[in-house]
Design a protein around this motif. Structure first.
Motif, PDB file in Angstrom:
ATOM      1  N   MET A 114      12.921  -6.504  -6.328  1.00 39.05           N
ATOM      2  CA  MET A 114      12.344  -5.627  -7.360  1.00 39.05           C
ATOM      3  C   MET A 114      10.909  -6.062  -7.622  1.00 39.05           C
ATOM      4  N   VAL A 115      10.050  -5.079  -7.807  1.00 33.60           N
ATOM      5  CA  VAL A 115       8.672  -5.364  -8.220  1.00 33.60           C
ATOM      6  C   VAL A 115       8.391  -4.524  -9.463  1.00 33.60           C
ATOM      7  N   ASP A 116       7.760  -5.135 -10.443  1.00 29.29           N
ATOM      8  CA  ASP A 116       7.394  -4.446 -11.680  1.00 29.29           C
ATOM      9  C   ASP A 116       6.678  -3.135 -11.333  1.00 29.29           C
ATOM     10  N   ARG A 122       0.742  -3.163  -4.544  1.00 29.96           N
ATOM     11  CA  ARG A 122      -0.345  -4.162  -4.507  1.00 29.96           C
ATOM     12  C   ARG A 122      -0.008  -5.361  -3.634  1.00 29.96           C
ATOM     13  N   GLY A 123       1.055  -5.261  -2.867  1.00 33.08           N
ATOM     14  CA  GLY A 123       1.375  -6.346  -1.941  1.00 33.08           C
ATOM     15  C   GLY A 123       2.338  -7.389  -2.476  1.00 33.08           C
ATOM     16  N   VAL A 124       2.903  -7.153  -3.680  1.00 37.16           N
ATOM     17  CA  VAL A 124       3.835  -8.151  -4.241  1.00 37.16           C
ATOM     18  C   VAL A 124       5.121  -8.187  -3.414  1.00 37.16           C
ATOM     19  N   GLY A 125       5.642  -6.996  -3.078  1.00 34.16           N
ATOM     20  CA  GLY A 125       6.864  -6.930  -2.266  1.00 34.16           C
ATOM     21  C   GLY A 125       6.665  -7.603  -0.914  1.00 34.16           C
ATOM     22  N   LYS A 126       5.503  -7.387  -0.357  1.00 35.93           N
ATOM     23  CA  LYS A 126       5.174  -8.006   0.940  1.00 35.93           C
ATOM     24  C   LYS A 126       5.194  -9.539   0.823  1.00 35.93           C
ATOM     25  N   ALA A 127       4.605 -10.056  -0.261  1.00 40.00           N
ATOM     26  CA  ALA A 127       4.567 -11.516  -0.469  1.00 40.00           C
ATOM     27  C   ALA A 127       5.984 -12.072  -0.654  1.00 40.00           C
TER      28      ALA A 127
HETATM   29  C1  COA Z   1      10.445  -1.516  -2.616  1.00 35.90           C
HETATM   30  C2  COA Z   1       9.506  -2.409  -3.445  1.00 35.90           C
HETATM   31  C3  COA Z   1      10.133  -3.789  -3.597  1.00 35.90           C
HETATM   32  C4  COA Z   1       8.166  -2.535  -2.701  1.00 35.90           C
HETATM   33  O1  COA Z   1       7.351  -3.465  -3.392  1.00 35.90           O
HETATM   34  P1  COA Z   1       5.753  -3.259  -3.508  1.00 35.90           P
HETATM   35  O2  COA Z   1       5.176  -4.473  -4.136  1.00 35.90           O
HETATM   36  O3  COA Z   1       5.479  -1.953  -4.165  1.00 35.90           O
HETATM   37  O4  COA Z   1       5.339  -3.145  -1.981  1.00 35.90           O
HETATM   38  P2  COA Z   1       3.954  -3.620  -1.341  1.00 35.90           P
HETATM   39  O5  COA Z   1       2.823  -3.241  -2.233  1.00 35.90           O
HETATM   40  O6  COA Z   1       4.049  -5.053  -0.970  1.00 35.90           O
HETATM   41  O7  COA Z   1       3.956  -2.692  -0.063  1.00 35.90           O
HETATM   42  C5  COA Z   1       4.049  -3.234   1.222  1.00 35.90           C
HETATM   43  C6  COA Z   1       3.938  -2.103   2.217  1.00 35.90           C
HETATM   44  O8  COA Z   1       4.971  -1.119   2.043  1.00 35.90           O
HETATM   45  C7  COA Z   1       4.395   0.155   1.906  1.00 35.90           C
HETATM   46  N1  COA Z   1       5.121   0.978   0.941  1.00 35.90           N
HETATM   47  C8  COA Z   1       5.460   0.638  -0.325  1.00 35.90           C
HETATM   48  N2  COA Z   1       6.054   1.695  -0.914  1.00 35.90           N
HETATM   49  C9  COA Z   1       6.050   2.729   0.009  1.00 35.90           C
HETATM   50  C10 COA Z   1       6.467   4.096   0.002  1.00 35.90           C
HETATM   51  N3  COA Z   1       6.970   4.666  -1.107  1.00 35.90           N
HETATM   52  N4  COA Z   1       6.308   4.845   1.124  1.00 35.90           N
HETATM   53  C11 COA Z   1       5.755   4.310   2.218  1.00 35.90           C
HETATM   54  N5  COA Z   1       5.312   3.022   2.288  1.00 35.90           N
HETATM   55  C12 COA Z   1       5.458   2.263   1.187  1.00 35.90           C
HETATM   56  C13 COA Z   1       2.984  -0.105   1.379  1.00 35.90           C
HETATM   57  O9  COA Z   1       2.127   0.966   1.713  1.00 35.90           O
HETATM   58  C14 COA Z   1       2.609  -1.388   2.103  1.00 35.90           C
HETATM   59  O10 COA Z   1       2.178  -1.077   3.423  1.00 35.90           O
HETATM   60  P3  COA Z   1       1.257  -2.076   4.298  1.00 35.90           P
HETATM   61  O11 COA Z   1       2.194  -3.154   4.786  1.00 35.90           O
HETATM   62  O12 COA Z   1       0.766  -1.217   5.400  1.00 35.90           O
HETATM   63  O13 COA Z   1       0.196  -2.586   3.373  1.00 35.90           O
HETATM   64  C15 COA Z   1       9.212  -1.786  -4.837  1.00 35.90           C
HETATM   65  O14 COA Z   1       8.745  -0.492  -4.644  1.00 35.90           O
HETATM   66  C16 COA Z   1      10.412  -1.759  -5.786  1.00 35.90           C
HETATM   67  O15 COA Z   1      10.619  -2.657  -6.592  1.00 35.90           O
HETATM   68  N6  COA Z   1      11.202  -0.694  -5.762  1.00 35.90           N
HETATM   69  C17 COA Z   1      12.329  -0.493  -6.692  1.00 35.90           C
HETATM   70  C18 COA Z   1      13.508  -1.400  -6.403  1.00 35.90           C
HETATM   71  C19 COA Z   1      14.159  -1.104  -5.077  1.00 35.90           C
HETATM   72  O16 COA Z   1      14.429   0.040  -4.702  1.00 35.90           O
HETATM   73  N7  COA Z   1      14.440  -2.172  -4.341  1.00 35.90           N
HETATM   74  C20 COA Z   1      15.125  -2.090  -3.052  1.00 35.90           C
HETATM   75  C21 COA Z   1      16.596  -2.119  -3.257  1.00 35.90           C
HETATM   76  S1  COA Z   1      17.453  -1.773  -1.719  1.00 35.90           S
END
Ligand code: COA
Length: 239
Positions: A114-116, A122-127
């Motif tokens: 989960m990311v806020d 902003r790359g938090v999920g990636k980190a």
């Molecule tokens: C899924 C989640 C963890 C991603 O975290 P985040 O911090 O927003 O992701 P990041 O900013 O690190 O994105 C990393 C990459 O994913 C891509 N990405 C993120 N959301 C995307 C979307 N909706 N569609 C396409 N690409 C997406 C970004 O563009 C980025 O691409 P890059 O590698 O080319 O830079 C976050 O959206 C989240 O908390 N979602 C709700 C909880 C959830 O569904 N968890 C999964 C349970 S199975």
């Protein structure tokens, strides 16, 4: 394409560290924002995760505010004990991780990330995933598997079945908020299953079973013969 969170501005790298008991109230608040109306984890769930697998529980901290802005919850399972169509409750022992099995298991099961919402894109999920992959390598585990709930599927249910939806996400014809993110991290789809999170209105219960292989320990036979329909589209060579 469904909307992708805008990459607002470059933020300083977040700090990823193991979850501590003091983080639990912030994690519960985060869960309530991410899964409103659902049954997010309570103190006893997070405490059980820390008890069974402390290394597998990670939080992302914003170094400017010292605030928890993301987290990942993980356990180790023996995949032979499960079937592809098992649901999230079965893989996580109803969210308690008491089935954590480091003695026999070679599979890290990514139970949640989960990311806020204010920090998404902003790359938090990636980190967080970078740290998860490193943990898998450090523990010499074979792979990470997870169910990626198909959060965007409810918008397409009248137009196509879930398998076609997943193929379109793999081909980048459709963006799915969860699966597109996981595929960018290097995961591959190995199956599509129904009733993974039965009461999730966004996915209607559908999930893609996904896998990331640790190439440092994998043998040829560990690369399960993948269904070619889930292969990424081949780039055409210029003539
Ligand atoms: C899924 C989640 C963890 C991603 O975290 P985040 O911090 O927003 O992701 P990041 O900013 O690190 O994105 C990393 C990459 O994913 C891509 N990405 C993120 N959301 C995307 C979307 N909706 N569609 C396409 N690409 C997406 C970004 O563009 C980025 O691409 P890059 O590698 O080319 O830079 C976050 O959206 C989240 O908390 N979602 C709700 C909880 C959830 O569904 N968890 C999964 C349970 S199975």
């Amino acid at each position: 394409m469904s909307p992708m969170p805008p990459h607002k501005k470059k933020t300083p790298p977040v700090l990823i560290r193991p979850t501590q008991h003091g983080d639990i109230p912030a994690l519960i608040a985060l869960g309530n924002r991410i899964y409103p109306g659902d049954d997010p984890w309570l103190v006893e769930h997070y405490a059980s995760h820390i008890k069974h697998f402390p290394q597998g529980q990670l939080v992302a901290i914003d170094p400017q505010t010292d605030r928890v802005v993301g987290c990942a919850s993980t356990l180790i399972i023996n995949w032979d004990d499960y079937e592809f169509d098992h649901n999230w409750n079965e893989f996580t022992d109803n969210g308690y991780f008491t089935n954590h099995d480091p003695e026999h298991g070679k599979t890290m099961y990514a139970a949640d990330v989960m990311v806020d919402p204010d920090m998404q894109g902003r790359g938090v999920g990636k980190a967080i995933y970078k740290a998860r992959f490193q943990l898998c390598r450090d523990l010499n585990l074979l792979r990470i598997r997870a169910g990626a709930r198909l959060r965007g599927y409810s918008q397409y249910v009248d137009q196509m079945d879930a398998v076609d939806y997943v193929i379109k996400v793999i081909h980048k014809d459709i963006g799915d908020p969860t699966l597109s993110f996981q595929l960018k991290r290097g995961f591959r789809v190995i199956a599509v299953c129904e009733n993974y999170l039965r009461h999730d209105p966004a996915s209607l219960g559908w999930a893609a079973v996904i896998e990331w292989i640790n190439h440092h320990v994998a043998l040829r036979r560990d690369f399960r013969k993948r269904d070619p329909k889930y292969s990424p589209r081949k780039k055409l060579k210029p003539e």
